[in-house]
Design a protein around this motif. Structure first.
Motif, short mmCIF file in Angstrom:
data_model
loop_
_atom_site.label_atom_id
_atom_site.label_comp_id
_atom_site.label_asym_id
_atom_site.label_seq_id
_atom_site.Cartn_x
_atom_site.Cartn_y
_atom_site.Cartn_z
N SER A 239 28.04 -105.31 0.43
CA SER A 239 28.46 -105.95 1.65
C SER A 239 29.85 -105.32 2.09
O SER A 239 30.02 -105.10 3.12
N ASN A 240 30.62 -104.88 1.25
CA ASN A 240 31.68 -104.05 1.31
C ASN A 240 31.48 -102.63 2.05
O ASN A 240 32.27 -102.10 2.69
N LYS A 241 30.18 -102.24 1.88
CA LYS A 241 29.59 -101.14 2.63
C LYS A 241 28.71 -101.15 3.75
O LYS A 241 28.28 -100.22 4.10
N SER A 242 28.66 -102.46 4.18
CA SER A 242 27.76 -102.69 5.36
C SER A 242 28.46 -102.47 6.81
O SER A 242 29.66 -102.90 6.95
N GLU A 243 27.87 -102.29 7.70
CA GLU A 243 28.42 -102.34 8.98
C GLU A 243 28.09 -103.93 9.60
O GLU A 243 27.36 -104.87 8.98
N SER B 224 32.85 -101.12 11.33
CA SER B 224 32.52 -100.52 10.30
C SER B 224 32.76 -101.07 8.96
O SER B 224 32.06 -100.98 7.77
N ASN B 225 33.77 -102.38 8.98
CA ASN B 225 34.07 -102.90 7.90
C ASN B 225 34.98 -104.19 8.12
O ASN B 225 35.08 -104.23 9.61
N PHE B 226 35.00 -105.01 7.33
CA PHE B 226 35.73 -106.36 7.43
C PHE B 226 37.22 -106.01 8.12
O PHE B 226 37.45 -107.16 9.25
N GLN B 227 37.91 -105.27 7.69
CA GLN B 227 39.31 -105.02 8.26
C GLN B 227 39.18 -104.66 9.56
O GLN B 227 39.98 -105.19 10.74
N ASP B 228 38.11 -103.78 10.07
CA ASP B 228 38.09 -103.63 11.62
C ASP B 228 37.86 -104.70 12.40
O ASP B 228 38.37 -105.00 13.54
N LEU C 239 25.67 -108.69 8.70
CA LEU C 239 26.03 -107.59 7.81
C LEU C 239 24.50 -106.62 7.84
O LEU C 239 23.38 -107.13 7.48
N ASN D 37 22.66 -103.21 6.44
CA ASN D 37 22.72 -102.28 5.47
C ASN D 37 21.37 -102.33 4.74
O ASN D 37 20.90 -103.22 4.17
#
Length: 226
Positions: free
Chosen positions: A28-32, A48-52, A69, A71
């Protein structure tokens, strides 16, 4: 499990293996992340990630409040989990036949959005029952700890069997909470809270909704069998 599902439309007590949970979180942390389509504009945004997503939502009165998500490796793993023998036995016993399985991993961030905006973006924070098909059931797993302040699921136990023709079945499948409190026992309004890995099965012909996350975001894995 089958008896409880038939009577109450709900069964809790499932639990993801810790190794599988860790794999799901790593992927999940590597998913769009792709926002759900706005019902009016049909537009979607990609991150690209959660923070975005958090950066986009900050100070935004029209944020992305529900995202899927994406991936390939995550999709492969969730497909494998959805075909776990125990899940298939439970669901198959309830439905009789399984013709299709839909899988999603969805993230609900903490953001400032009206209920109307959330509904326009497919975050169903209003009580409703599903009408996808004639015969369906869901399995949900929380991938993050989840309570009523972090997007917990809420349902009215037994409401899949108890609807009034003119009030509930004709017209909109959505109802306000205060109206439903007139028709169902308050003790049957269930908050589904649990730690990461906690799972439950639901006939979503029951009235249900997702609470909006206030303190922490929610990451959830869901399977729809029909």
């Amino acid at each position: 499990v089958l008896n409880k599902l038939k009577k109450e439309g709900f069964y809790e007590g499932l639990k993801l293996n810790n190794n599988i949970l860790n794999d799901l979180m790593n992927l999940s942390n590597k998913s769009e992340l792709i926002s759900t389509p706005n019902k009016t504009t049909k537009s979607q945004k990609k991150f690209s990630n959660f923070q975005d997503v958090n950066n986009f939502n900050e100070g935004n009165d029209k944020p992305c409040c529900l995202l899927n998500l994406a991936n390939p490796d995550l999709n492969k793993l969730t497909d494998e989990i959805s075909r776990d023998k125990i899940l298939l036995d439970i669901v198959g016993s309830y439905l009789g036949n399984i013709n299709k399985i839909n899988t999603k991993v969805q993230w609900s961030p903490v953001c400032n959005a009206s209920d109307e905006w959330r509904e326009h973006n497919e975050q169903t924070v209003t009580f409703h029952y599903d009408v996808h098909d004639l015969n369906f059931v869901y399995v949900f797993f929380y991938l993050t700890e989840c309570d009523r302040n972090s997007g917990a699921h809420q349902l009215i136990r037994g409401s899949h069997l108890n609807k009034k023709l003119f009030k509930h079945l004709i017209g909109s499948a959505k109802q306000k909470e205060e109206e439903l409190e007139q028709d169902y026992n308050k003790n049957d309004f269930i908050f589904v809270e649990g730690s990461a890995g906690y799972g439950f099965v639901e006939d979503t012909s029951c009235y249900h909704r997702a609470l909006k996350p206030i303190n922490k975001p929610r990451l959830i894995l869901q399977f729809r069998y029909h």
